[in-house]
Scaffold this motif. Sequence first.
Motif, PDB file in Angstrom:
ATOM      1  N   LEU A  50       0.822  -1.214   0.000  1.00 47.85           N
ATOM      2  CA  LEU A  50       0.000   0.000   0.000  1.00 47.85           C
ATOM      3  C   LEU A  50       0.860   1.270   0.000  1.00 47.85           C
ATOM      4  O   LEU A  50       0.472   2.286  -0.566  1.00 47.85           O
ATOM      5  CB  LEU A  50      -0.948   0.001   1.205  1.00 47.85           C
ATOM      6  CG  LEU A  50      -1.958  -1.162   1.209  1.00 47.85           C
ATOM      7  CD1 LEU A  50      -2.926  -1.046   2.365  1.00 47.85           C
ATOM      8  CD2 LEU A  50      -2.736  -1.236  -0.104  1.00 47.85           C
ATOM      9  N   GLU A  51       2.051   1.203   0.632  1.00 46.22           N
ATOM     10  CA  GLU A  51       2.967   2.366   0.599  1.00 46.22           C
ATOM     11  C   GLU A  51       3.567   2.528  -0.802  1.00 46.22           C
ATOM     12  O   GLU A  51       3.751   3.629  -1.302  1.00 46.22           O
ATOM     13  CB  GLU A  51       4.129   2.156   1.586  1.00 46.22           C
ATOM     14  CG  GLU A  51       3.741   2.299   3.058  1.00 46.22           C
ATOM     15  CD  GLU A  51       4.836   1.703   3.962  1.00 46.22           C
ATOM     16  OE1 GLU A  51       5.972   1.485   3.468  1.00 46.22           O
ATOM     17  OE2 GLU A  51       4.546   1.463   5.149  1.00 46.22           O
ATOM     18  N   HIS A  52       3.862   1.405  -1.420  1.00 46.57           N
ATOM     19  CA  HIS A  52       4.651   1.404  -2.651  1.00 46.57           C
ATOM     20  C   HIS A  52       3.778   1.557  -3.903  1.00 46.57           C
ATOM     21  O   HIS A  52       4.153   2.239  -4.848  1.00 46.57           O
ATOM     22  CB  HIS A  52       5.441   0.080  -2.717  1.00 46.57           C
ATOM     23  CG  HIS A  52       6.416   0.007  -3.839  1.00 46.57           C
ATOM     24  ND1 HIS A  52       7.539   0.804  -3.893  1.00 46.57           N
ATOM     25  CD2 HIS A  52       6.442  -0.760  -4.965  1.00 46.57           C
ATOM     26  CE1 HIS A  52       8.216   0.510  -5.004  1.00 46.57           C
ATOM     27  NE2 HIS A  52       7.562  -0.426  -5.659  1.00 46.57           N
ATOM     28  N   ALA A  53       2.622   0.868  -3.908  1.00 45.36           N
ATOM     29  CA  ALA A  53       1.725   0.934  -5.074  1.00 45.36           C
ATOM     30  C   ALA A  53       0.488   1.733  -4.682  1.00 45.36           C
ATOM     31  O   ALA A  53      -0.258   1.326  -3.802  1.00 45.36           O
ATOM     32  CB  ALA A  53       1.318  -0.478  -5.489  1.00 45.36           C
ATOM     33  N   HIS A  54       0.284   2.857  -5.308  1.00 47.17           N
ATOM     34  CA  HIS A  54      -0.842   3.715  -4.933  1.00 47.17           C
ATOM     35  C   HIS A  54      -2.151   3.103  -5.419  1.00 47.17           C
ATOM     36  O   HIS A  54      -2.188   2.336  -6.373  1.00 47.17           O
ATOM     37  CB  HIS A  54      -0.649   5.113  -5.538  1.00 47.17           C
ATOM     38  CG  HIS A  54       0.663   5.716  -5.131  1.00 47.17           C
ATOM     39  ND1 HIS A  54       0.953   6.025  -3.828  1.00 47.17           N
ATOM     40  CD2 HIS A  54       1.770   6.030  -5.852  1.00 47.17           C
ATOM     41  CE1 HIS A  54       2.175   6.526  -3.762  1.00 47.17           C
ATOM     42  NE2 HIS A  54       2.699   6.535  -4.985  1.00 47.17           N
ATOM     43  N   LEU A  55      -3.236   3.468  -4.763  1.00 45.83           N
ATOM     44  CA  LEU A  55      -4.560   3.002  -5.179  1.00 45.83           C
ATOM     45  C   LEU A  55      -4.829   3.474  -6.602  1.00 45.83           C
ATOM     46  O   LEU A  55      -4.383   4.545  -7.012  1.00 45.83           O
ATOM     47  CB  LEU A  55      -5.636   3.559  -4.238  1.00 45.83           C
ATOM     48  CG  LEU A  55      -5.579   3.093  -2.780  1.00 45.83           C
ATOM     49  CD1 LEU A  55      -6.684   3.752  -1.980  1.00 45.83           C
ATOM     50  CD2 LEU A  55      -5.698   1.587  -2.677  1.00 45.83           C
TER      51      LEU A  55
END
Length: 603
Positions: free
Chosen positions: A193-198
């Motif tokens: 979740l930190e690395h790949a944005h929604l």
Amino acid sequence: MSKVNKIVNIAVIAHVDAGKSTLVDAFLAQSNVFRANEEVVDCVMDSNDLERERGITIYSKNCSVMYGDIKINIVDTPGHADFSSEVERIIKTVDTVILLVDSSEGPMPQTRFVLNMALKMGICPILLINKIDKKDQRAEEVVDMTFDLFVELGAHDQQLEFPILYGIAKEGIVLKDMDDEPNGIIPLFETILEHAHLYPDLNDEPLQLQISSLAYDDYLGRMGIGRVYKGTVREGQPVDIFKQDGSTVRGKISGIFTYAGLKRIAVKEALSGDIVVISGISHISIGETIGEIDKLEPMEMIHIEEPTLSMNFMVNSSPLAGLSGKYVTSRHLKDRLEKELEVNVGLKVEPLDSTDGFKVSGRGELHLSILLENMRREGYEIGVSKPEVIMHRENGKLMEPIERVIVSVPQEYSGAVISKLNIRKGVMDAMSGEGAHTILEYLVPTRGLLGYSTEFINDTRGEGTLVRRFEKFEQHKGDIPQRTNGVLVSQVDGEAMAYSLVNLSERAQFLIDPGTKVYEGMVVGINSRNEDMTVNPCKNKKMTNVRASGSDDAMKLPPFINFSLEEALEFINDDELVEITPTEIRIRKKLLKELDRKRFGRN
């Protein structure tokens, strides 16, 4: 369904046996996908019988888990090079990839291939060093090796800032630091979740959906699987489809399915960012874009790698045909191959000049042998020719595929391996030592590797590992010596007798045991010399009423060789076929009569 997108799509990529499917198990287990009383098998995503038996992923599969109110779609990809066309398409549909690397092996050739594909598409991977509980783990060194690989593959600065995690997938443990206290795989969820944005909210834009793989249902027909890049897709919606040939046709989406855990559920609509399965468009194919009527924005077509190997699939014409199979005619064969083409886009099928068979081309020996094994289990009987490498011409020169081969063997067997690879027109690229093992890197023509794996296992007493990956096309390397041993060919129909086999055993290894049904032209053994020998394996001892001392002692035969399907395909020569039935794998001559073979040899 909420109108607010909270979707992240991820793929797990790695070399064979690095723990991809086991990591997906951990995702599912910690997301409470299974009931408390439900029996859960290992590698639950490997649902196909062959996948379970071989311990490899063959078909890419989707599932989804919820982390809080965020839906994470997960794709488990194959790790074997023969299924690389699956990986290639899947990476296009995801926001990030988890690159799994074994803590003792480090990056392998297939790791290089899948990582290169992800980097080219601009994806910023997450590195997970798996199996840190191994005694010979060298996690820190493997991180450095992987960083060097990123640099070598031309990763940009943002891609080089990859997060690093450490894990034991089979125990469902992922750590941000080797010394951290275990807390399940929550550190992995947090990193994703930190690395790949929604995925951004693009629900109100015109629909844009690209098909990345296919499925088939007996009731719904061909189904397309792909990502909704823009807009909202609705059940019953009329659409425009941008085809592979550049034309645009109309269609209607009759059904939409999304993933919830391991299940595929029917929905009325799906939002941008989600991975969906659609039905109703019977002619849909890989790479095609679906959009709203008169508002279609075609996406770049997905390139599918060309086949590298071909075999002839023919109707089984042996005297024992039809004894165990249900499907034995060319019509059955044609229908089954056409059904396979619905979902297996790496495959190519062309009719042969004769009416009893088809030339089937695929991505490699494993790709085609998996198809044959599935057909065999379904009740088909087939005769299959020796695999042939597909060549092409460039500027009037004949070009053939060259593979990079990385071999790890105990030092005492390295001489035998080097000798065999040199004979097969291999060129050594690198050689190094790692403890008691020698690591060899070779560039070898694909032709030279056909039939080598069984020899390799014998030469290294089963202690060596050989990994191969297509590298490039080079000019044809000339003749490569194939099998050096001739075979024993039966000259009669009947039942093999121990008396006859004992008398022949000094000069041959047998592929049958006493009591096996044989026919004229069937290969019953491997000759110790290089020529073929026609023999009578059905001859029994003459019955007399005279008993000599010792003549009634039990006849002892060495164990016979029981070829697997792949081993039989590797073993045969150009004048032989593998006869595949649901219960038997036999080797036979193409021409069953000895007179016909002699006449053909003279011509």
